[in-house]
Design a protein around this motif. Sequence first.
Motif, PDB file in Angstrom:
ATOM      1  N   LEU A 223     -37.861 -48.921  69.889  1.00 54.93           N
ATOM      2  CA  LEU A 223     -36.877 -49.387  68.922  1.00 54.93           C
ATOM      3  C   LEU A 223     -36.281 -50.643  69.120  1.00 54.93           C
ATOM      4  N   LYS A 224     -36.253 -50.851  70.556  1.00 57.58           N
ATOM      5  CA  LYS A 224     -35.613 -52.148  70.884  1.00 57.58           C
ATOM      6  C   LYS A 224     -36.465 -53.331  70.357  1.00 57.58           C
ATOM      7  N   SER A 225     -37.664 -53.197  70.436  1.00 58.10           N
ATOM      8  CA  SER A 225     -38.556 -54.253  69.913  1.00 58.10           C
ATOM      9  C   SER A 225     -38.951 -54.356  68.542  1.00 58.10           C
ATOM     10  N   LEU A 226     -38.853 -52.993  67.973  1.00 58.83           N
ATOM     11  CA  LEU A 226     -39.325 -52.904  66.609  1.00 58.83           C
ATOM     12  C   LEU A 226     -38.198 -53.144  65.477  1.00 58.83           C
ATOM     13  N   LEU A 227     -36.876 -52.615  66.132  1.00 59.59           N
ATOM     14  CA  LEU A 227     -35.740 -52.918  65.149  1.00 59.59           C
ATOM     15  C   LEU A 227     -34.634 -53.954  65.857  1.00 59.59           C
ATOM     16  N   GLY A 228     -34.971 -54.305  66.852  1.00 58.68           N
ATOM     17  CA  GLY A 228     -33.846 -55.190  67.781  1.00 58.68           C
ATOM     18  C   GLY A 228     -32.509 -54.598  67.694  1.00 58.68           C
ATOM     19  N   LEU A 229     -32.861 -53.185  68.415  1.00 60.60           N
ATOM     20  CA  LEU A 229     -31.623 -52.199  68.852  1.00 60.60           C
ATOM     21  C   LEU A 229     -31.178 -52.925  70.087  1.00 60.60           C
ATOM     22  N   PRO A 230     -29.924 -52.870  70.261  1.00 59.31           N
ATOM     23  CA  PRO A 230     -29.294 -53.516  71.249  1.00 59.31           C
ATOM     24  C   PRO A 230     -29.253 -52.516  72.560  1.00 59.31           C
ATOM     25  N   THR A 231     -29.192 -53.001  73.828  1.00 62.56           N
ATOM     26  CA  THR A 231     -29.349 -52.106  74.939  1.00 62.56           C
ATOM     27  C   THR A 231     -28.393 -52.825  76.275  1.00 62.56           C
ATOM     28  N   PHE A 232     -28.090 -51.967  77.031  1.00 60.65           N
ATOM     29  CA  PHE A 232     -27.433 -52.474  78.285  1.00 60.65           C
ATOM     30  C   PHE A 232     -27.866 -51.886  79.417  1.00 60.65           C
ATOM     31  N   LYS A 233     -27.801 -52.565  80.577  1.00 58.65           N
ATOM     32  CA  LYS A 233     -28.465 -52.066  81.906  1.00 58.65           C
ATOM     33  C   LYS A 233     -27.302 -51.333  82.894  1.00 58.65           C
ATOM     34  N   VAL A 234     -27.774 -50.251  83.394  1.00 55.84           N
ATOM     35  CA  VAL A 234     -26.811 -49.885  84.469  1.00 55.84           C
ATOM     36  C   VAL A 234     -27.860 -49.248  85.452  1.00 55.84           C
ATOM     37  N   GLU A 235     -27.236 -49.536  86.786  1.00 52.29           N
ATOM     38  CA  GLU A 235     -28.099 -49.171  87.881  1.00 52.29           C
ATOM     39  C   GLU A 235     -29.596 -49.566  87.534  1.00 52.29           C
ATOM     40  N   SER A 236     -30.665 -49.003  87.658  1.00 53.47           N
ATOM     41  CA  SER A 236     -31.986 -49.230  87.507  1.00 53.47           C
ATOM     42  C   SER A 236     -32.440 -49.042  86.080  1.00 53.47           C
ATOM     43  N   ALA A 237     -31.581 -48.476  85.150  1.00 52.50           N
ATOM     44  CA  ALA A 237     -31.950 -48.161  83.999  1.00 52.50           C
ATOM     45  C   ALA A 237     -31.648 -49.145  82.722  1.00 52.50           C
ATOM     46  N   GLU A 238     -32.360 -49.167  81.661  1.00 48.73           N
ATOM     47  CA  GLU A 238     -32.002 -49.961  80.487  1.00 48.73           C
ATOM     48  C   GLU A 238     -31.813 -48.711  79.464  1.00 48.73           C
ATOM     49  N   LEU A 239     -30.696 -48.872  78.818  1.00 50.01           N
ATOM     50  CA  LEU A 239     -30.258 -47.699  77.724  1.00 50.01           C
ATOM     51  C   LEU A 239     -29.849 -48.326  76.434  1.00 50.01           C
ATOM     52  N   TYR A 240     -29.804 -47.474  75.620  1.00 49.30           N
ATOM     53  CA  TYR A 240     -29.482 -48.155  74.126  1.00 49.30           C
ATOM     54  C   TYR A 240     -28.077 -48.085  74.075  1.00 49.30           C
ATOM     55  N   LYS A 241     -27.574 -49.012  73.499  1.00 47.38           N
ATOM     56  CA  LYS A 241     -25.999 -49.027  72.767  1.00 47.38           C
ATOM     57  C   LYS A 241     -25.959 -47.821  71.732  1.00 47.38           C
ATOM     58  N   ARG A 242     -24.880 -47.471  71.823  1.00 45.97           N
ATOM     59  CA  ARG A 242     -24.744 -46.376  70.786  1.00 45.97           C
ATOM     60  C   ARG A 242     -24.668 -46.945  69.426  1.00 45.97           C
ATOM     61  N   VAL A 243     -25.283 -46.423  68.444  1.00 49.09           N
ATOM     62  CA  VAL A 243     -25.558 -46.799  67.146  1.00 49.09           C
ATOM     63  C   VAL A 243     -26.003 -45.788  66.230  1.00 49.09           C
ATOM     64  N   THR A 244     -25.510 -45.749  65.136  1.00 47.93           N
ATOM     65  CA  THR A 244     -26.191 -44.561  64.137  1.00 47.93           C
ATOM     66  C   THR A 244     -26.168 -45.158  62.737  1.00 47.93           C
ATOM     67  N   LEU A 245     -27.680 -44.684  62.376  1.00 47.94           N
ATOM     68  CA  LEU A 245     -28.178 -45.305  61.154  1.00 47.94           C
ATOM     69  C   LEU A 245     -28.267 -44.087  60.275  1.00 47.94           C
ATOM     70  N   VAL A 246     -28.025 -44.345  58.767  1.00 47.86           N
ATOM     71  CA  VAL A 246     -27.946 -43.382  58.019  1.00 47.86           C
ATOM     72  C   VAL A 246     -29.238 -44.085  57.114  1.00 47.86           C
ATOM     73  N   CYS A 247     -29.868 -43.199  56.613  1.00 51.31           N
ATOM     74  CA  CYS A 247     -31.241 -43.633  55.968  1.00 51.31           C
ATOM     75  C   CYS A 247     -31.758 -42.912  54.886  1.00 51.31           C
ATOM     76  N   LYS A 248     -32.188 -43.574  53.928  1.00 45.95           N
ATOM     77  CA  LYS A 248     -32.612 -43.182  52.672  1.00 45.95           C
ATOM     78  C   LYS A 248     -34.331 -43.648  52.421  1.00 45.95           C
ATOM     79  N   ASN A 249     -35.108 -42.166  52.434  1.00 41.09           N
ATOM     80  CA  ASN A 249     -36.416 -42.621  52.306  1.00 41.09           C
ATOM     81  C   ASN A 249     -36.902 -43.666  53.248  1.00 41.09           C
TER      82      ASN A 249
END
Length: 193
Positions: free
Chosen positions: A131-157
């Motif tokens: 989803l980082k590459s497909l939607l451009g979701l933001p991430t951050f790095k901590v220690e050796s991991a890349e994790l998503y920043k917290r975001v909530t999406l409300v979708c219809k269809n």
Amino acid sequence: MPSYIDLPADLPVPEDDGACRHLAGSALPPLTLKSTANTPVKLSNLFGTTVLYIYPMTGRPDVPLPSGWDSIPAARGCTPQSCSFRDHHLEFLKLKTRVFGISTQSGDYQREVKQRLHLPFELLSDQDLSLKSLLGLPTFKVESAELYKRVTLVCKNAIIKKVFYPVFPPDRNADDVIKWLKENRSIMNSKGC
């Protein structure tokens, strides 16, 4: 060991860095993620109203949090956020809204969390950060991991109608989403969506 249910009072408040401004109106990609029920979920096939809450990682009582976790804005709070969506699940059902949580954690890790927290909805694993590459979701790095920043999406269809970013405090996110759904029933119920 820290309590993963209670949030420290001095958590840093995240700032809106604009990393999610492009998302409203976007279509969910034809990406299939495996759920904690071991069933595939194709995001572009999510018809009706769906909430996707995307979070960095849930903590486990037997595993220490990454070093400096509480000082990273919006890192801490995934367990309280998940519990809040759990506690409001009947309200989401009444609003004809399904909920999924998404993180980069493995399916096995997520199944343990789902069972331990008694979550009535599925979690989806995006270990490859698709989803980082497909939607451009933001991430951050901590220690050796890349994790998503917290975001909530409300979708219809499978179209993103509302973006909550940054999400703070995380334990109120479900309340904020429910309030928005109730205030925007005409948008979410229109046949043109």
